[in-house]
Design a protein around this motif. Structure first.
Motif, PDB file in Angstrom:
ATOM      1  N   ALA A 113       0.837  -1.205   0.000  1.00  0.00           N
ATOM      2  CA  ALA A 113       0.000   0.000   0.000  1.00  0.00           C
ATOM      3  C   ALA A 113       0.870   1.252   0.000  1.00  0.00           C
ATOM      4  O   ALA A 113       0.524   2.256  -0.646  1.00  0.00           O
ATOM      5  CB  ALA A 113      -0.925  -0.002   1.216  1.00  0.00           C
ATOM      6  N   PHE A 114       1.993   1.204   0.715  1.00  0.00           N
ATOM      7  CA  PHE A 114       2.903   2.352   0.697  1.00  0.00           C
ATOM      8  C   PHE A 114       3.502   2.521  -0.691  1.00  0.00           C
ATOM      9  O   PHE A 114       3.634   3.649  -1.186  1.00  0.00           O
ATOM     10  CB  PHE A 114       4.005   2.172   1.732  1.00  0.00           C
ATOM     11  N   GLN A 115       3.869   1.426  -1.347  1.00  0.00           N
ATOM     12  CA  GLN A 115       4.463   1.513  -2.680  1.00  0.00           C
ATOM     13  C   GLN A 115       3.475   2.087  -3.683  1.00  0.00           C
ATOM     14  O   GLN A 115       3.855   2.854  -4.577  1.00  0.00           O
ATOM     15  CB  GLN A 115       4.944   0.136  -3.140  1.00  0.00           C
ATOM     16  N   VAL A 116       2.195   1.723  -3.548  1.00  0.00           N
ATOM     17  CA  VAL A 116       1.173   2.276  -4.443  1.00  0.00           C
ATOM     18  C   VAL A 116       1.026   3.773  -4.212  1.00  0.00           C
ATOM     19  O   VAL A 116       0.921   4.558  -5.157  1.00  0.00           O
ATOM     20  CB  VAL A 116      -0.175   1.557  -4.235  1.00  0.00           C
ATOM     21  N   ALA A 117       1.040   4.177  -2.933  1.00  0.00           N
ATOM     22  CA  ALA A 117       0.888   5.592  -2.603  1.00  0.00           C
ATOM     23  C   ALA A 117       2.121   6.407  -2.960  1.00  0.00           C
ATOM     24  O   ALA A 117       2.013   7.605  -3.247  1.00  0.00           O
ATOM     25  CB  ALA A 117       0.576   5.745  -1.115  1.00  0.00           C
ATOM     26  N   ARG A 274      18.280  13.525   9.716  1.00  0.00           N
ATOM     27  CA  ARG A 274      17.529  13.069   8.538  1.00  0.00           C
ATOM     28  C   ARG A 274      16.036  13.373   8.644  1.00  0.00           C
ATOM     29  O   ARG A 274      15.248  12.944   7.796  1.00  0.00           O
ATOM     30  CB  ARG A 274      17.710  11.558   8.362  1.00  0.00           C
ATOM     31  N   GLU A 275      15.657  14.121   9.657  1.00  0.00           N
ATOM     32  CA  GLU A 275      14.229  14.333   9.936  1.00  0.00           C
ATOM     33  C   GLU A 275      13.482  14.981   8.775  1.00  0.00           C
ATOM     34  O   GLU A 275      12.307  14.727   8.546  1.00  0.00           O
ATOM     35  CB  GLU A 275      14.064  15.177  11.195  1.00  0.00           C
ATOM     36  N   ALA A 276      14.160  15.837   8.019  1.00  0.00           N
ATOM     37  CA  ALA A 276      13.508  16.549   6.915  1.00  0.00           C
ATOM     38  C   ALA A 276      13.563  15.774   5.596  1.00  0.00           C
ATOM     39  O   ALA A 276      13.059  16.263   4.576  1.00  0.00           O
ATOM     40  CB  ALA A 276      14.147  17.925   6.731  1.00  0.00           C
ATOM     41  N   ILE A 280      11.682   9.787   4.364  1.00  0.00           N
ATOM     42  CA  ILE A 280      11.400   9.473   5.760  1.00  0.00           C
ATOM     43  C   ILE A 280      10.095  10.125   6.190  1.00  0.00           C
ATOM     44  O   ILE A 280       9.264   9.505   6.869  1.00  0.00           O
ATOM     45  CB  ILE A 280      12.571   9.913   6.658  1.00  0.00           C
ATOM     46  N   GLN A 281       9.863  11.370   5.783  1.00  0.00           N
ATOM     47  CA  GLN A 281       8.619  12.036   6.128  1.00  0.00           C
ATOM     48  C   GLN A 281       7.411  11.306   5.554  1.00  0.00           C
ATOM     49  O   GLN A 281       6.390  11.148   6.230  1.00  0.00           O
ATOM     50  CB  GLN A 281       8.641  13.485   5.627  1.00  0.00           C
ATOM     51  N   ALA A 282       7.531  10.848   4.308  1.00  0.00           N
ATOM     52  CA  ALA A 282       6.423  10.140   3.668  1.00  0.00           C
ATOM     53  C   ALA A 282       6.136   8.818   4.373  1.00  0.00           C
ATOM     54  O   ALA A 282       4.974   8.476   4.638  1.00  0.00           O
ATOM     55  CB  ALA A 282       6.741   9.902   2.193  1.00  0.00           C
ATOM     56  N   PHE A 283       7.196   8.071   4.702  1.00  0.00           N
ATOM     57  CA  PHE A 283       6.998   6.780   5.357  1.00  0.00           C
ATOM     58  C   PHE A 283       6.458   6.973   6.772  1.00  0.00           C
ATOM     59  O   PHE A 283       5.581   6.228   7.222  1.00  0.00           O
ATOM     60  CB  PHE A 283       8.315   6.004   5.399  1.00  0.00           C
ATOM     61  N   ARG A 284       6.967   7.981   7.469  1.00  0.00           N
ATOM     62  CA  ARG A 284       6.494   8.248   8.827  1.00  0.00           C
ATOM     63  C   ARG A 284       5.006   8.585   8.826  1.00  0.00           C
ATOM     64  O   ARG A 284       4.231   8.049   9.640  1.00  0.00           O
ATOM     65  CB  ARG A 284       7.291   9.401   9.422  1.00  0.00           C
ATOM     66  N   ALA A 285       4.577   9.460   7.918  1.00  0.00           N
ATOM     67  CA  ALA A 285       3.170   9.839   7.848  1.00  0.00           C
ATOM     68  C   ALA A 285       2.292   8.633   7.526  1.00  0.00           C
ATOM     69  O   ALA A 285       1.216   8.447   8.117  1.00  0.00           O
ATOM     70  CB  ALA A 285       2.975  10.934   6.803  1.00  0.00           C
ATOM     71  N   TRP A 286       2.748   7.806   6.587  1.00  0.00           N
ATOM     72  CA  TRP A 286       1.985   6.607   6.225  1.00  0.00           C
ATOM     73  C   TRP A 286       1.909   5.645   7.404  1.00  0.00           C
ATOM     74  O   TRP A 286       0.850   5.064   7.685  1.00  0.00           O
ATOM     75  CB  TRP A 286       2.645   5.934   5.027  1.00  0.00           C
TER      76      TRP A 286
END
Length: 304
Positions: A113-117, A274-276, A280-286
């Motif tokens: 689902a993450f890969q699709v998004a 690496r926070e920005a 990483i931001q996309a994976f964290r939100a997902w």
């Protein structure tokens, strides 16, 4: 003087390479007469002959041999420049390390689902029991199973607290109903070796003092213990969050309504610098969305 047309130069290079107008025509999907016309027009523009014609072959003149390297270099430069402009940008690569139980039991069924998004991000998942040293590896973020994260330089988010619950297959429960906790003495208890104290803690909390908390088959990690329970080997005790899907579809059943909260949890961790990072931001939100919490509601721990 005007520069020669690019098609004429491509035709000249192909004819020189093949030594034949006919073979050059085949390679360029042209007719031999069209190739001959292109070469003649180029020779007229340059004011010199490039080929000596024979019955079935053509040969470069001295001028043609001198001209060919520059034409080939120019065509190659144009090809490379065109590829650079039209090529799709490389995907960002996100290297993830996760505890085997979380990687196999929770993350892998959802990762598609993450890969699709986010098709622009290529994920690479490594199941590791060992803590990751971000300074000495290519891992971008990790999901750790621990009581707390106090490593300097890391940002940590508590994702999922550990709620221990016994689970078994419907087939096993049909053969051996478990009416109360003491009935667990009649079946095999399945253990994950890294967390051998789970059964002891749960049985003690439930007051089931007639059950041997150490007996039964033992496996390297929770994912294997869950598979053993699915096969009907016995009753496993696992984190409820890792078997939500199996409980929902009925392939596993929780015979008792009692969960035991431990002091452990699954944590998302990554280097503070690496926070920005967009990946990483996309994976964290997902990930927050999948576990049902928001970035604001997650427990964040950062070094000072």
């Amino acid at each position: 003087m005007h520069l020669p047309p690019i098609n004429a130069l491509r035709t000249f290079e192909a004819a020189a390479r093949h030594g034949s107008f006919k073979k050059a025509a085949e390679g360029l999907h042209m007719t031999p007469s069209a190739v001959s016309h292109q070469i003649k027009a180029l020779e007229e523009l340059l004011g010199t002959a490039l080929f000596r014609r024979a019955t079935r072959k053509v040969h470069l003149t001295d001028t043609g041999r001198a001209y060919l390297p520059a034409v080939r270099e120019a065509l190659e430069l144009l090809r490379e420049a065109t590829e650079r402009i039209t090529a799709k940008p490389d995907k960002a690569v996100l290297n993830i390390s996760a505890a085997p139980s979380f990687a196999v039991g929770w993350l892998m069924p959802r990762l598609s689902a993450f890969q699709v998004a986010h098709p622009e991000i290529e994920t690479r998942l490594s199941a590791q029991i060992e803590m990751v040293d971000f300074a000495d590896s290519d891992i971008d973020l990790a999901i750790r199973h621990t009581a707390k994260v106090d490593t300097p330089g890391l940002v940590a988010h508590r994702l999922m607290e550990e709620e221990l619950i016994p689970v078994a297959s419907p087939e096993l429960l049909a053969r051996q109903p478990l009416r109360n906790q003491d009935d667990l003495a009649k079946v095999q208890l399945i253990h994950a070796v890294p967390r051998m104290g789970r059964w002891r803690s749960w049985l003690r909390a439930m007051g089931a003092d007639k059950v041997d908390a150490e007996s039964g088959p033992k496996f390297d990690h929770d994912a294997m213990a869950v598979q053993a329970a699915l096969s009907g080997m016995g009753v496993a005790i696992v984190n409820r969050g890792l078997v939500e899907k199996q409980l929902a579809d009925g392939t596993l059943v929780a015979p008792f309504p009692h969960d035991l909260h431990s002091d452990l949890a699954f944590w998302l961790v990554y280097p503070r610098q690496r926070e920005a990072d967009p990946s990483i931001q996309a994976f964290r939100a997902w990930l927050f969305e999948q576990v049902g919490q928001t970035a604001a509601g997650a427990t964040d721990l950062q070094d000072a």
